[in-house]
Design a protein around this motif. Sequence first.
Motif, PDB file in Angstrom:
ATOM      1  N   GLN A 469     112.334   8.387  28.046  1.00 45.32           N
ATOM      2  CA  GLN A 469     113.771   8.473  28.278  1.00 45.32           C
ATOM      3  C   GLN A 469     114.357   7.055  28.309  1.00 45.32           C
ATOM      4  O   GLN A 469     114.217   6.321  27.339  1.00 45.32           O
ATOM      5  CB  GLN A 469     114.055   9.294  29.534  1.00 45.32           C
ATOM      6  CG  GLN A 469     113.621  10.753  29.373  1.00 45.32           C
ATOM      7  CD  GLN A 469     113.832  11.590  30.612  1.00 45.32           C
ATOM      8  OE1 GLN A 469     114.075  11.086  31.719  1.00 45.32           O
ATOM      9  NE2 GLN A 469     113.730  12.909  30.449  1.00 45.32           N
ATOM     10  N   GLN A 470     114.989   6.641  29.402  1.00 43.71           N
ATOM     11  CA  GLN A 470     115.600   5.306  29.433  1.00 43.71           C
ATOM     12  C   GLN A 470     114.767   4.294  30.210  1.00 43.71           C
ATOM     13  O   GLN A 470     115.243   3.197  30.518  1.00 43.71           O
ATOM     14  CB  GLN A 470     117.002   5.394  30.075  1.00 43.71           C
ATOM     15  CG  GLN A 470     117.938   6.392  29.426  1.00 43.71           C
ATOM     16  CD  GLN A 470     118.223   6.088  27.967  1.00 43.71           C
ATOM     17  OE1 GLN A 470     118.233   4.941  27.555  1.00 43.71           O
ATOM     18  NE2 GLN A 470     118.436   7.127  27.167  1.00 43.71           N
ATOM     19  N   THR A 471     113.508   4.632  30.512  1.00 45.75           N
ATOM     20  CA  THR A 471     112.659   3.733  31.283  1.00 45.75           C
ATOM     21  C   THR A 471     111.402   3.400  30.494  1.00 45.75           C
ATOM     22  O   THR A 471     111.168   3.929  29.407  1.00 45.75           O
ATOM     23  CB  THR A 471     112.255   4.384  32.625  1.00 45.75           C
ATOM     24  OG1 THR A 471     111.357   5.493  32.364  1.00 45.75           O
ATOM     25  CG2 THR A 471     113.469   4.902  33.376  1.00 45.75           C
ATOM     26  N   GLY A 472     110.573   2.507  31.048  1.00 44.93           N
ATOM     27  CA  GLY A 472     109.345   2.165  30.352  1.00 44.93           C
ATOM     28  C   GLY A 472     108.451   1.260  31.164  1.00 44.93           C
ATOM     29  O   GLY A 472     108.861   0.714  32.192  1.00 44.93           O
ATOM     30  N   ILE A 473     107.222   1.112  30.694  1.00 45.51           N
ATOM     31  CA  ILE A 473     106.273   0.171  31.287  1.00 45.51           C
ATOM     32  C   ILE A 473     105.651  -0.662  30.176  1.00 45.51           C
ATOM     33  O   ILE A 473     105.328  -0.147  29.102  1.00 45.51           O
ATOM     34  CB  ILE A 473     105.172   0.873  32.109  1.00 45.51           C
ATOM     35  CG1 ILE A 473     104.180  -0.174  32.660  1.00 45.51           C
ATOM     36  CG2 ILE A 473     104.465   1.953  31.301  1.00 45.51           C
ATOM     37  CD1 ILE A 473     103.179   0.387  33.659  1.00 45.51           C
ATOM     38  N   THR A 474     105.530  -1.945  30.428  1.00 47.08           N
ATOM     39  CA  THR A 474     104.904  -2.883  29.499  1.00 47.08           C
ATOM     40  C   THR A 474     103.826  -3.635  30.268  1.00 47.08           C
ATOM     41  O   THR A 474     104.010  -3.946  31.451  1.00 47.08           O
ATOM     42  CB  THR A 474     105.944  -3.871  28.943  1.00 47.08           C
ATOM     43  OG1 THR A 474     106.835  -3.157  28.089  1.00 47.08           O
ATOM     44  CG2 THR A 474     105.297  -4.992  28.162  1.00 47.08           C
ATOM     45  N   ALA A 475     102.702  -3.909  29.614  1.00 53.03           N
ATOM     46  CA  ALA A 475     101.600  -4.566  30.307  1.00 53.03           C
ATOM     47  C   ALA A 475     100.896  -5.564  29.408  1.00 53.03           C
ATOM     48  O   ALA A 475     100.884  -5.429  28.175  1.00 53.03           O
ATOM     49  CB  ALA A 475     100.600  -3.527  30.808  1.00 53.03           C
ATOM     50  N   MET A 476     100.299  -6.552  30.054  1.00 52.52           N
ATOM     51  CA  MET A 476      99.596  -7.611  29.330  1.00 52.52           C
ATOM     52  C   MET A 476      98.416  -8.111  30.157  1.00 52.52           C
ATOM     53  O   MET A 476      98.566  -8.466  31.328  1.00 52.52           O
ATOM     54  CB  MET A 476     100.553  -8.788  29.080  1.00 52.52           C
ATOM     55  CG  MET A 476      99.902 -10.021  28.475  1.00 52.52           C
ATOM     56  SD  MET A 476     101.052 -11.418  28.495  1.00 52.52           S
ATOM     57  CE  MET A 476     100.264 -12.509  27.307  1.00 52.52           C
ATOM     58  N   GLN A 477      97.260  -8.106  29.542  1.00 57.46           N
ATOM     59  CA  GLN A 477      96.110  -8.765  30.149  1.00 57.46           C
ATOM     60  C   GLN A 477      96.047 -10.176  29.572  1.00 57.46           C
ATOM     61  O   GLN A 477      95.804 -10.363  28.385  1.00 57.46           O
ATOM     62  CB  GLN A 477      94.813  -8.006  29.847  1.00 57.46           C
ATOM     63  CG  GLN A 477      93.602  -8.577  30.558  1.00 57.46           C
ATOM     64  CD  GLN A 477      92.348  -7.769  30.260  1.00 57.46           C
ATOM     65  OE1 GLN A 477      91.963  -7.633  29.104  1.00 57.46           O
ATOM     66  NE2 GLN A 477      91.729  -7.220  31.288  1.00 57.46           N
ATOM     67  N   LEU A 478      96.304 -11.153  30.424  1.00 58.73           N
ATOM     68  CA  LEU A 478      96.336 -12.551  30.001  1.00 58.73           C
ATOM     69  C   LEU A 478      94.940 -13.144  30.123  1.00 58.73           C
ATOM     70  O   LEU A 478      94.333 -13.119  31.199  1.00 58.73           O
ATOM     71  CB  LEU A 478      97.327 -13.332  30.862  1.00 58.73           C
ATOM     72  CG  LEU A 478      97.515 -14.819  30.551  1.00 58.73           C
ATOM     73  CD1 LEU A 478      98.146 -15.006  29.182  1.00 58.73           C
ATOM     74  CD2 LEU A 478      98.361 -15.488  31.630  1.00 58.73           C
TER      75      LEU A 478
END
Length: 675
Positions: A469-478
């Motif tokens: 919908q209008q939300t989200g999750i973003t992720a990064m393993q540095l």
Amino acid sequence: MKKQLLLFLLITCCTAHAQKSFSDSIALIKRNYIHAILGEDEGKRVLLKQLATIPREQEVSDQNVIELQQLYPISSKEIKRLISTIGTDGSWKDINYSDTKRSGWEPKIHTERLLKLTKYYHQNKRKLQQSEISRLANAIHQAMDFWFSQELVCKNWWYNQIGIPRTLGPTFLLFEQEMSEQEKQSAIKVMMNSAFGMTGQNKVWLAGNVLIRALLQNDWKLAKEARDVISSEIILGQKEGIKADWSFHQHGPQQQFGNYGLSFLCNMSFYSKLFARTSLAFSKEQQKILSSLLLEGYQWIVWRGYWDVNGLNRQLFRNADIDKGFNLRFAAYSLMKSSEPEVAGKIQEMIDRNSISSKAPNPFIGNKHFCESDYTIHRTPRWMASVRMASERVIGTELVNEDNLKGYYMADGALYTYVRGDEYHNIFPFWDWRRIPGITTYESNAPIPNPNKTDSRNHSSCVGGVTYQQTGITAMQLKRNKLEANKAWVFTDDYVLCMGSNIHADSTATIMTSIDQRFSKGKVWSDGNKRFFHNNTGYIILQADTCITLTENKEGQWKDFMGMYRPEVLKNKLFSIYLKHRKDMPASYIYLTLPATTQQKVRNFDSNSIRIIRNDKEAQAVVIKDLCYVSVYHPTQILIEGQNPIAISEPGTYIIHTKKGNFVAHRPFTTGNSI
């Protein structure tokens, strides 16, 4: 015999007709080209009027900005100055013709002045007195002959093969009727420096220069070949160019929205209009691809006319965020003229919405993760946020021709939030480049590493994002420079939740995470070193070792990170907020960034509305309302209150409906497809 004669006459007639048709097409395209050079389009007058209020840049290297400045009105005073200061040999004393810079090469100024003179000549040759026209034409011949005789060469191939022919080509078209045969042959020799080849936008630039040569030579076959090479890049699925997620790559798998990608869109919109209603017109499918690149890609990254810092790439020029926003609007207008009515309406809305003077709520909202570029945009009616990352699949940043000398960390999870749009406008000279908003790195006074001499890649494939919908999750393993960290961002209507876990390094240096670094505007309010408010943005620290806020007087200069600029020390005041992490064990953090808010709302924010489930080495998970946002780095189980354990075996980003217990969106890190 009569039959043979009739056949000969028929063939001769058809050949003559075909040649006339080709000649007419060349003449039409040439007229269209000159019309475009002169900006004779009533529909763009509003944009030109707005552009005229923005002072021109005096030091320019970005080709997009160079071509934008070519649209400014030319004053008679400016032309008189150029004519009065030109030397008898056709040169100008204020240009360093011996310049050896690879970026911002000064001799190119000579070609820009030539284009300006010929534009003014073409626009006013019927209005000026004969004596004035003669002096103007004489100056053009002098300046042109100087360039032809000197045969100047830049150490950067781009100027020789692309930049110079791209500027002088239109000059030659405008002045073609006044050129001697010798001058015309010298002009064609200049254009011969461009030949078909390369990939992506470089390929388009080169083919565009070949097209101009074809027009000068009245060579229909070569013009058609140039058009075919140009249009061949309007395609998905290549290593460089337009990607399936509507981002743009150049120099390998690297997001290039603001650099090569913007030039591509500007050029293609120009050619779309140039070839319209001729036999060289782009196909409907090609037009659809271009409009999709604009509407599904580019319109996401501009907020109230300002370009997202994460989309500037290595081109961190002065006023770049405004200039590139104008470039996009002009390109959009050209593309709109060749689009179907429904698409044209959407493009017009995008153009209107991105006026820098607009204060209306922003109706274009949503969350988009550009999975092929490790780049996320989140838009609400009141604010926008972006995150830029890198992975084993995607190159984060580059240093080329002394552009971006300090941008080594710019894809380590940089997070920017915008309300007005100008929050980071021209901030770069004053930045601490180890405290770029959102990144986690070492605290150090050592020089910023050079990505061309130091391992610059993020050595992890666990990078991605998903939308519901209008939300989200973003992720990064540095995983970079012996430093590791799991970083996740959850985007909602009111805030960005930022989570970090398993932060550690094979080093004794202190590790820090920057929350924000922007211009100081007014007082900083704080409540117990946990809640802060500055200007239009709030920051709430839910978990951290040490939080530090600073308001500092800073000095800096553009030349420190963009080598083309002249030395000039500037001063300003910056606000920054960042976290220092423990050294004795893996660290973590949880904080909120609340754009477009008030001090009272920050004070009253109910942090219990956010239920943190996990923030560790294997996973990060949080429940907000009826949704659980999860980033998984190793196979694990997620325990949501009232639900059976949910096993997740594949690393990726997931959104779970807590009441139904099912996945409503997920994207494994190993794929670019949302499921």
